[in-house]
Design a protein around this motif. Structure first.
Motif, PDB file in Angstrom:
ATOM      1  N   GLN A  98     -63.748  67.789 -20.536  1.00  0.00           N
ATOM      2  CA  GLN A  98     -63.692  67.146 -21.853  1.00  0.00           C
ATOM      3  C   GLN A  98     -62.530  67.644 -22.712  1.00  0.00           C
ATOM      4  O   GLN A  98     -62.411  67.251 -23.873  1.00  0.00           O
ATOM      5  CB  GLN A  98     -65.011  67.364 -22.586  1.00  0.00           C
ATOM      6  N   ASP A 122     -63.047  73.909 -26.211  1.00  0.00           N
ATOM      7  CA  ASP A 122     -64.235  73.621 -25.413  1.00  0.00           C
ATOM      8  C   ASP A 122     -64.702  74.793 -24.550  1.00  0.00           C
ATOM      9  O   ASP A 122     -65.901  74.945 -24.303  1.00  0.00           O
ATOM     10  CB  ASP A 122     -63.958  72.404 -24.532  1.00  0.00           C
ATOM     11  N   LYS A 183     -70.477  67.587 -26.734  1.00  0.00           N
ATOM     12  CA  LYS A 183     -69.429  67.693 -27.748  1.00  0.00           C
ATOM     13  C   LYS A 183     -69.431  66.462 -28.649  1.00  0.00           C
ATOM     14  O   LYS A 183     -69.516  65.335 -28.159  1.00  0.00           O
ATOM     15  CB  LYS A 183     -68.076  67.816 -27.030  1.00  0.00           C
ATOM     16  N   HIS A 184     -69.335  66.697 -29.950  1.00  0.00           N
ATOM     17  CA  HIS A 184     -69.141  65.601 -30.893  1.00  0.00           C
ATOM     18  C   HIS A 184     -67.736  65.716 -31.461  1.00  0.00           C
ATOM     19  O   HIS A 184     -67.355  66.755 -31.995  1.00  0.00           O
ATOM     20  CB  HIS A 184     -70.163  65.655 -32.032  1.00  0.00           C
ATOM     21  N   ALA A 185     -66.947  64.651 -31.323  1.00  0.00           N
ATOM     22  CA  ALA A 185     -65.580  64.639 -31.824  1.00  0.00           C
ATOM     23  C   ALA A 185     -65.300  63.302 -32.485  1.00  0.00           C
ATOM     24  O   ALA A 185     -65.984  62.300 -32.216  1.00  0.00           O
ATOM     25  CB  ALA A 185     -64.584  64.880 -30.685  1.00  0.00           C
ATOM     26  N   TYR A 191     -60.337  67.811 -30.757  1.00  0.00           N
ATOM     27  CA  TYR A 191     -61.083  69.053 -30.870  1.00  0.00           C
ATOM     28  C   TYR A 191     -62.509  68.722 -31.324  1.00  0.00           C
ATOM     29  O   TYR A 191     -62.750  67.732 -32.015  1.00  0.00           O
ATOM     30  CB  TYR A 191     -60.443  69.983 -31.895  1.00  0.00           C
ATOM     31  N   ALA A 192     -63.445  69.585 -30.970  1.00  0.00           N
ATOM     32  CA  ALA A 192     -64.840  69.357 -31.335  1.00  0.00           C
ATOM     33  C   ALA A 192     -65.043  69.474 -32.841  1.00  0.00           C
ATOM     34  O   ALA A 192     -64.496  70.366 -33.489  1.00  0.00           O
ATOM     35  CB  ALA A 192     -65.743  70.356 -30.618  1.00  0.00           C
ATOM     36  N   SER A 195     -70.072  71.459 -31.097  1.00  0.00           N
ATOM     37  CA  SER A 195     -70.403  71.351 -29.677  1.00  0.00           C
ATOM     38  C   SER A 195     -71.518  72.328 -29.336  1.00  0.00           C
ATOM     39  O   SER A 195     -71.737  73.313 -30.055  1.00  0.00           O
ATOM     40  CB  SER A 195     -69.173  71.634 -28.805  1.00  0.00           C
TER      41      SER A 195
END
Length: 283
Positions: A98, A122, A183-185, A191-192, A195
């Motif tokens: 990711q 990450d 991960k939420h982006a 970039y996260a 996460s």
């Protein structure tokens, strides 16, 4: 801007000696981050010490005791594709897959990434959840630091002057377990914003680490104690609240501090559900 001197050592000892002789020099691995900083003139080092040609830093291997060693110069694409990262170690493979985009994954290396120590990266939460150790070489010799202790503060690690990361060493994989990275982006490859790395062992124990919600990955033994295979939503919510309580995020373009805290229990629910049902990476 004058072009920096460029050195190509062929051993870890030679690289360390070059860095020790020139304290303002910078080590360079894949260059995914450092080259951008050079182009923007964020840094202007007098010398660069490339670790690209050092055999000791290359590749992924299984040690005699079953642990998995990832050389510092291993590129993200190879970590993401490794068939050694199974069971509980799948969390590291999922995190590598990711990272940014294909171009960055083809350039960037695990050693360079963790040495940069951006909280939104990450690898850090995945390595903490997996129980990784970071191997380091420097003028005083070799040493090993737990991933949980390697990340010290915003963009600060346990590395001392003239030290370099030589490898990441992971525990032997528990094939009866599982590991995911959620991960939420804002957009794919960013970039996260927040996460969660989550590892379930075959005996039901679960370990989690939260990224992008403080200067270092958040890990809490009390939160882990609430989580186990079959844990109900109430237990997961209480673990999420415990992690929220120790979070120290910043407001930035990716989200406010409050938004990041709100994401923690939601991402944790997704991650725990995925590892306890063996569904792999959740949608």
């Amino acid at each position: 801007m004058a072009h920096p001197d460029f050195h190509r050592p062929v051993s870890v000892d030679e690289a360390v000696a070059l860095l020790a002789a020139n304290p303002d020099a910078k080590p360079i691995a894949g260059g995914a981050t450092l080259v951008a900083m050079l182009n923007a003139r964020v840094i202007e080092p007098p010398a660069l010490v490339s670790v690209a040609g050092i055999p000791e830093l290359q590749g992924i291997s299984v040690l005699g005791d079953g642990r998995v060693r990832i050389g510092a110069f291993t590129r993200h694409r190879d970590t993401a594709a490794s068939n050694h990262l199974v069971g509980t170690l799948a969390v590291v493979r999922h995190a590598a897959a990711q990272i940014a985009n294909a171009t960055v994954r083809n350039m960037g290396t695990i050693g360079g990434s963790i040495a940069f120590a951006d909280p939104g990266l990450d690898y850090p939460p995945a390595l903490v959840a997996a129980g990784a150790e970071i191997q380091i070489a420097g003028p005083a010799g070799r040493r090993t630091v737990a991933a949980r202790d390697f990340f010290v503060d915003w963009y600060l690690t346990a590395l001392e002057p003239a030290e370099i990361v030589t490898a990441v060493v992971l525990p032997a994989p528990d094939a009866a377990g599982n590991g995911v990275y959620v991960k939420h982006a804002r957009v794919a490859g960013d970039y996260a914003t927040a996460s969660v790395a989550c590892v379930r062992h075959g005996d039901g124990r679960i370990r989690v680490a939260v990224g992008a919600c403080g200067p270092t990955p958040l890990a809490d033994d009390g939160a882990d104690a609430l989580l186990h295979a079959g844990a109900g939503d109430d237990a997961v919510n209480r673990a999420g609240a415990a992690l929220q309580a120790i979070a120290d995020p910043l407001d930035d373009v990716r989200g406010s501090a409050d938004y990041r805290r709100t994401l923690i229990p939601r991402l944790l629910q997704r991650a725990v559900r995925a590892v306890t049902t063996d569904r792999g990476v959740p949608a």
